[in-house]
Design a protein around this motif. Structure first.
Motif, PDB file in Angstrom:
ATOM      1  N   UNK A 151      41.116  45.482  15.027  1.00 38.38           N
ATOM      2  CA  UNK A 151      41.338  46.684  14.187  1.00 38.38           C
ATOM      3  C   UNK A 151      40.581  46.686  13.088  1.00 38.38           C
ATOM      4  N   UNK A 152      39.498  45.787  12.859  1.00 39.57           N
ATOM      5  CA  UNK A 152      38.575  45.871  11.809  1.00 39.57           C
ATOM      6  C   UNK A 152      37.254  46.877  11.901  1.00 39.57           C
ATOM      7  N   UNK A 153      36.844  47.235  10.808  1.00 40.45           N
ATOM      8  CA  UNK A 153      35.616  48.151  11.122  1.00 40.45           C
ATOM      9  C   UNK A 153      34.478  47.302  11.736  1.00 40.45           C
ATOM     10  N   UNK A 154      33.522  47.708  12.220  1.00 39.99           N
ATOM     11  CA  UNK A 154      32.365  46.838  13.086  1.00 39.99           C
ATOM     12  C   UNK A 154      31.750  46.107  11.971  1.00 39.99           C
ATOM     13  N   UNK A 155      31.448  46.632  10.744  1.00 39.73           N
ATOM     14  CA  UNK A 155      30.819  45.854   9.628  1.00 39.73           C
ATOM     15  C   UNK A 155      31.617  44.746   9.137  1.00 39.73           C
ATOM     16  N   UNK A 156      33.042  44.789   9.368  1.00 38.43           N
ATOM     17  CA  UNK A 156      33.777  43.700   8.831  1.00 38.43           C
ATOM     18  C   UNK A 156      34.489  42.813  10.066  1.00 38.43           C
ATOM     19  N   UNK A 157      33.745  42.832  11.208  1.00 33.23           N
ATOM     20  CA  UNK A 157      34.220  42.094  12.106  1.00 33.23           C
ATOM     21  C   UNK A 157      33.974  40.651  12.354  1.00 33.23           C
ATOM     22  N   UNK A 158      32.980  40.128  11.370  1.00 36.03           N
ATOM     23  CA  UNK A 158      32.870  38.744  11.552  1.00 36.03           C
ATOM     24  C   UNK A 158      33.782  37.911  10.758  1.00 36.03           C
ATOM     25  N   UNK A 159      33.957  38.174   9.396  1.00 33.76           N
ATOM     26  CA  UNK A 159      34.853  37.466   8.312  1.00 33.76           C
ATOM     27  C   UNK A 159      35.117  38.428   7.265  1.00 33.76           C
ATOM     28  N   UNK A 160      36.251  38.913   6.834  1.00 28.67           N
ATOM     29  CA  UNK A 160      36.419  39.802   5.772  1.00 28.67           C
ATOM     30  C   UNK A 160      37.842  39.693   5.160  1.00 28.67           C
ATOM     31  N   UNK A 161      37.922  39.887   3.866  1.00 28.70           N
ATOM     32  CA  UNK A 161      39.289  40.074   3.102  1.00 28.70           C
ATOM     33  C   UNK A 161      39.297  41.422   2.403  1.00 28.70           C
ATOM     34  N   UNK A 162      40.312  41.763   2.024  1.00 30.28           N
ATOM     35  CA  UNK A 162      40.630  42.870   1.072  1.00 30.28           C
ATOM     36  C   UNK A 162      41.239  42.284  -0.185  1.00 30.28           C
ATOM     37  N   UNK A 163      40.651  42.869  -1.336  1.00 34.46           N
ATOM     38  CA  UNK A 163      40.991  42.296  -2.636  1.00 34.46           C
ATOM     39  C   UNK A 163      41.440  43.498  -3.700  1.00 34.46           C
ATOM     40  N   UNK A 164      42.580  43.411  -4.069  1.00 33.40           N
ATOM     41  CA  UNK A 164      42.996  44.276  -5.052  1.00 33.40           C
ATOM     42  C   UNK A 164      43.049  44.002  -6.240  1.00 33.40           C
TER      43      UNK A 164
END
Length: 127
Positions: A2-15
């Motif tokens: 469910x992640x965008x392709x650009x974030x498919x390796x490793x990612x976190x959302x920061x607010x």
């Protein structure tokens, strides 16, 4: 999936944090993990360290004269809701720094576990 392709390796959302705060926390976590920190001309954060013996065998060969380097390319993406996504891709690099022979090979997505943990540490530090 469910992640965008650009974030498919490793990612976190920061607010609720600025780009500078995210950059500083990223540099702190990666430096503590043994990486050297660089910034590319495009503003992308690059973290690099010498690869392990297994990296050398798998990506550089048995008798390679220059050690394989592990290179993390991280970027901060602004999201429509005002949050940021910190995402990275990782490469094994032969002949790092050699303008003619340098060869980057991207790690497959299923190898993202250790890097996801580093990004999770960054997100936790910023909460």
């Amino acid at each position: 999936l469910n992640k965008p392709v650009s974030a498919s390796f490793a990612s976190v959302v920061i607010a609720n944090r600025s780009v500078d705060e995210i950059r500083r926390a990223s540099a702190n976590v990666f430096t503590a993990a043994g990486y050297q920190s660089y910034t590319s001309g495009s503003g992308q954060m690059i973290f690099e360290k010498e690869g392990t013996r297994m990296n050398q065998i798998a990506h550089g060969g048995w008798v390679e004269d220059s050690p394989v380097r592990e290179r993390v390319r991280a970027e901060i993406v602004s999201l429509p809701d005002g949050t940021y996504r910190l995402q990275c891709k990782v490469y094994m690099v032969r002949h790092a720094g050699d303008s003619f022979f340098e060869d980057e090979k991207r790690l497959a997505d299923f190898r993202s576990g250790p890097y996801q943990k580093l990004l999770d540490q960054i997100a936790a530090q910023l909460k």
